[in-house]
Design a protein around this motif. Sequence first.
Motif, short mmCIF file in Angstrom:
data_model
loop_
_atom_site.label_atom_id
_atom_site.label_comp_id
_atom_site.label_asym_id
_atom_site.label_seq_id
_atom_site.Cartn_x
_atom_site.Cartn_y
_atom_site.Cartn_z
N PRO A 40 -39.78 9.40 -58.23
CA PRO A 40 -39.54 10.85 -58.22
C PRO A 40 -38.44 11.21 -57.24
CG PRO A 40 -41.89 10.36 -58.07
CD PRO A 40 -41.17 9.07 -57.89
N ALA A 41 -37.58 12.13 -57.64
CA ALA A 41 -36.44 12.49 -56.80
C ALA A 41 -36.88 13.03 -55.45
CB ALA A 41 -35.56 13.51 -57.51
N GLU A 42 -37.98 13.79 -55.43
CA GLU A 42 -38.41 14.37 -54.16
C GLU A 42 -38.96 13.33 -53.21
OE1 GLU A 42 -41.86 15.03 -57.13
OE2 GLU A 42 -39.67 15.11 -57.14
N ALA A 43 -39.24 12.13 -53.70
CA ALA A 43 -39.74 11.05 -52.85
C ALA A 43 -38.68 9.98 -52.62
CB ALA A 43 -40.98 10.43 -53.48
N ALA A 44 -37.44 10.28 -52.93
CA ALA A 44 -36.40 9.25 -52.91
C ALA A 44 -35.62 9.17 -51.60
CB ALA A 44 -35.41 9.50 -54.06
N ARG A 45 -35.95 10.01 -50.63
CA ARG A 45 -35.23 9.95 -49.36
C ARG A 45 -35.35 8.56 -48.74
NH1 ARG A 45 -36.25 10.37 -43.96
NH2 ARG A 45 -34.60 11.31 -42.68
N GLY A 46 -34.22 8.01 -48.31
CA GLY A 46 -34.19 6.70 -47.70
C GLY A 46 -34.04 5.56 -48.68
N ARG A 47 -34.13 5.83 -49.98
CA ARG A 47 -33.95 4.78 -50.99
C ARG A 47 -32.48 4.65 -51.36
NH1 ARG A 47 -39.02 3.41 -53.14
NH2 ARG A 47 -37.88 1.57 -53.87
N VAL A 48 -32.11 3.50 -51.92
CA VAL A 48 -30.72 3.21 -52.27
C VAL A 48 -30.57 3.27 -53.78
CG1 VAL A 48 -28.86 1.51 -52.13
CG2 VAL A 48 -30.46 1.78 -50.21
N ALA A 157 -20.35 12.27 -62.64
CA ALA A 157 -21.13 11.33 -61.83
C ALA A 157 -21.11 11.85 -60.40
CB ALA A 157 -20.53 9.93 -61.92
N VAL A 158 -22.24 12.38 -59.96
CA VAL A 158 -22.28 13.07 -58.66
C VAL A 158 -22.72 12.16 -57.51
CG1 VAL A 158 -22.58 15.36 -59.64
CG2 VAL A 158 -24.60 13.95 -59.22
N LEU A 159 -23.51 11.13 -57.80
CA LEU A 159 -23.96 10.19 -56.77
C LEU A 159 -23.79 8.78 -57.31
CD1 LEU A 159 -27.28 11.96 -55.66
CD2 LEU A 159 -25.04 12.12 -54.57
N GLN A 160 -23.25 7.90 -56.46
CA GLN A 160 -22.88 6.57 -56.91
C GLN A 160 -23.88 5.51 -56.46
OE1 GLN A 160 -20.44 5.97 -59.00
NE2 GLN A 160 -19.78 8.11 -59.01
N PRO A 161 -23.98 4.40 -57.21
CA PRO A 161 -24.85 3.30 -56.77
C PRO A 161 -24.47 2.82 -55.38
CG PRO A 161 -24.07 2.93 -59.01
CD PRO A 161 -23.30 4.10 -58.48
N GLY A 162 -25.47 2.43 -54.61
CA GLY A 162 -25.22 1.97 -53.25
C GLY A 162 -25.39 3.06 -52.21
N LEU A 163 -25.58 4.31 -52.67
CA LEU A 163 -25.77 5.41 -51.73
C LEU A 163 -27.22 5.45 -51.27
CD1 LEU A 163 -24.75 8.09 -50.41
CD2 LEU A 163 -25.57 9.24 -52.49
N ARG A 164 -27.42 5.54 -49.97
CA ARG A 164 -28.77 5.74 -49.44
C ARG A 164 -29.03 7.24 -49.39
NH1 ARG A 164 -31.53 4.08 -43.68
NH2 ARG A 164 -33.67 4.09 -44.45
N LEU A 165 -30.08 7.66 -50.07
CA LEU A 165 -30.32 9.07 -50.28
C LEU A 165 -30.91 9.73 -49.03
CD1 LEU A 165 -31.87 8.82 -53.85
CD2 LEU A 165 -29.59 9.66 -53.27
N GLY A 166 -30.36 10.90 -48.71
CA GLY A 166 -30.88 11.72 -47.62
C GLY A 166 -31.38 13.04 -48.15
N ALA A 167 -31.80 13.92 -47.26
CA ALA A 167 -32.34 15.21 -47.67
C ALA A 167 -31.31 16.02 -48.45
CB ALA A 167 -32.80 15.99 -46.44
N ARG A 168 -30.03 15.92 -48.08
CA ARG A 168 -28.99 16.68 -48.78
C ARG A 168 -28.83 16.21 -50.21
NH1 ARG A 168 -27.14 12.79 -45.60
NH2 ARG A 168 -25.28 11.57 -46.09
N LEU A 176 -30.08 20.10 -59.81
CA LEU A 176 -29.65 19.65 -61.13
C LEU A 176 -30.82 19.41 -62.07
CD1 LEU A 176 -26.85 17.14 -60.08
CD2 LEU A 176 -26.52 19.28 -61.31
N GLY A 177 -32.04 19.53 -61.56
CA GLY A 177 -33.21 19.28 -62.39
C GLY A 177 -33.47 17.82 -62.67
N MET A 178 -32.99 16.95 -61.76
CA MET A 178 -33.20 15.51 -61.92
C MET A 178 -34.57 15.15 -61.36
SD MET A 178 -30.36 14.42 -63.31
CE MET A 178 -30.48 12.66 -63.04
N GLY A 179 -35.52 14.89 -62.23
CA GLY A 179 -36.88 14.62 -61.78
C GLY A 179 -37.08 13.24 -61.23
N ARG A 180 -36.32 12.24 -61.72
CA ARG A 180 -36.50 10.86 -61.29
C ARG A 180 -35.14 10.19 -61.17
NH1 ARG A 180 -41.83 9.58 -61.70
NH2 ARG A 180 -41.47 7.34 -61.58
N VAL A 181 -35.06 9.18 -60.30
CA VAL A 181 -33.82 8.43 -60.11
C VAL A 181 -34.14 6.94 -60.04
CG1 VAL A 181 -32.49 10.27 -58.99
CG2 VAL A 181 -33.97 8.80 -57.62
N HIS A 182 -33.13 6.13 -60.35
CA HIS A 182 -33.27 4.67 -60.28
C HIS A 182 -32.77 4.19 -58.92
CE1 HIS A 182 -34.31 3.90 -64.52
NE2 HIS A 182 -33.59 4.97 -64.76
#
Length: 412
Positions: A40-48, A157-168, A176-182
């Motif tokens: 889930p996108a809301e739980a993705a903080r700190g994931r790559v 393409a707004v976010l690229q592979p290899g990015l560690r996700l933060g609160a922003r 954007l209504g993105m419910g889940r991310v890989h």
Amino acid sequence: MPDGAHACGCDMQDGLLAPDIALRILLEDAAPVAREAEVPAEAARGRVLSRAVVAPGDLPPFDQSAMDGYGFAAADCAQAAAPRLGRRIAAGDAPGAEVPAGQAVRLLTGAAIPDGIAAVLMEEHAALRAGAVFARRPPRPGQNIRRRAEDVAAGAAVLQPGLRLGARHVALLAALGMGRVHVRDRVRVALLSNGSELDAGRGLRDSNRPMLAALLAGQPAEVEDVGLLPDDPDRIAAALARAAAGADLILSTGGVSGSDADHLPAALAAAGGEVEVLKLAQKPGKPLAHGRLGGARCLFLPGNPVAALVGMLTLGVPLLHRLAGMPPQPPRLLPSVLAEGFARQPGRVEYLPVRIVGETEEGLPMVERTGPAGSARLLPLAAADGLLRIPAMLGTVAAGGRFGMLPLEGLA
């Protein structure tokens, strides 16, 4: 990886390997973990991120008012007219029918802009008299309107592979209504310490493993605590073999300085792994070993705590980031000015614990050493705001000199 296989004369200083070359050696055959998950996108903080995020729609999704005010038609902007006030549109309301010239609409921040409106006059610049809107400052076409897709266009393409996700980044995904991310799975780290002398009954305790576990808690890693291993080659080899079965990285401290009680490199080889011992032109943290056992990378840091921390921050964290799928970067150094000078023995890059004691006229932090240097001294390290990096060939370190500081806040 035979010992010294990567070294050449240009990389060495008095038989010691330059730290940047050591980092290159550690990273050259390291590959990101292949495992990934959808979270889930809301739980993705700190994931790559393992896949690019493509915008499914425009942001903003429609033209909207940037502030509370009054919408003017183009003709009324040009003529400096005082149009009659019509309907009120709040955020979430439908924009309604097209607004003709001679009529204004009340718009609240975030409200959809109806057809016919060319500018939004902020309410501080408007006066209401007899049902008409008088502009204290004439509105300009396009003023205070957020245009559809001005932030993000659908398909970008707004976010690229290899990015560690933060609160922003989570905020952008939500908008954007993105419910889940890989994302990539966290790096599986098997953490251990080595040294028979680390016996609480003798007054010596293992501080390295707790320190590195705390540091790894802020990294894209999940840690298995292998424990404290005695100076027993067979037990070390068996523990390494067990750890390699489920780890991406085996991380250890102690047992690499070269004495007859230091068994980690030989134990790794005995377990069937590849090992290379490096001697770095770095202080603290000269001895280092790295290698591979099965699918696990191995990094063996020095046993003294300050040396272990310096090695982890300068070499271990970039290696971990490569395994996590992030672009590996050397530590970011903050320009700082030294308050008091001192003399030192040149030849090795040195990291010294320092505290911030003020600020220069340029706004740079002014720093001073927190205590006597020493790779086993924890009190100066605990009092430090950062580690000041002194270049290898510098002997006299002058007061007022500008040096890079590795900030410890948020890292260690």
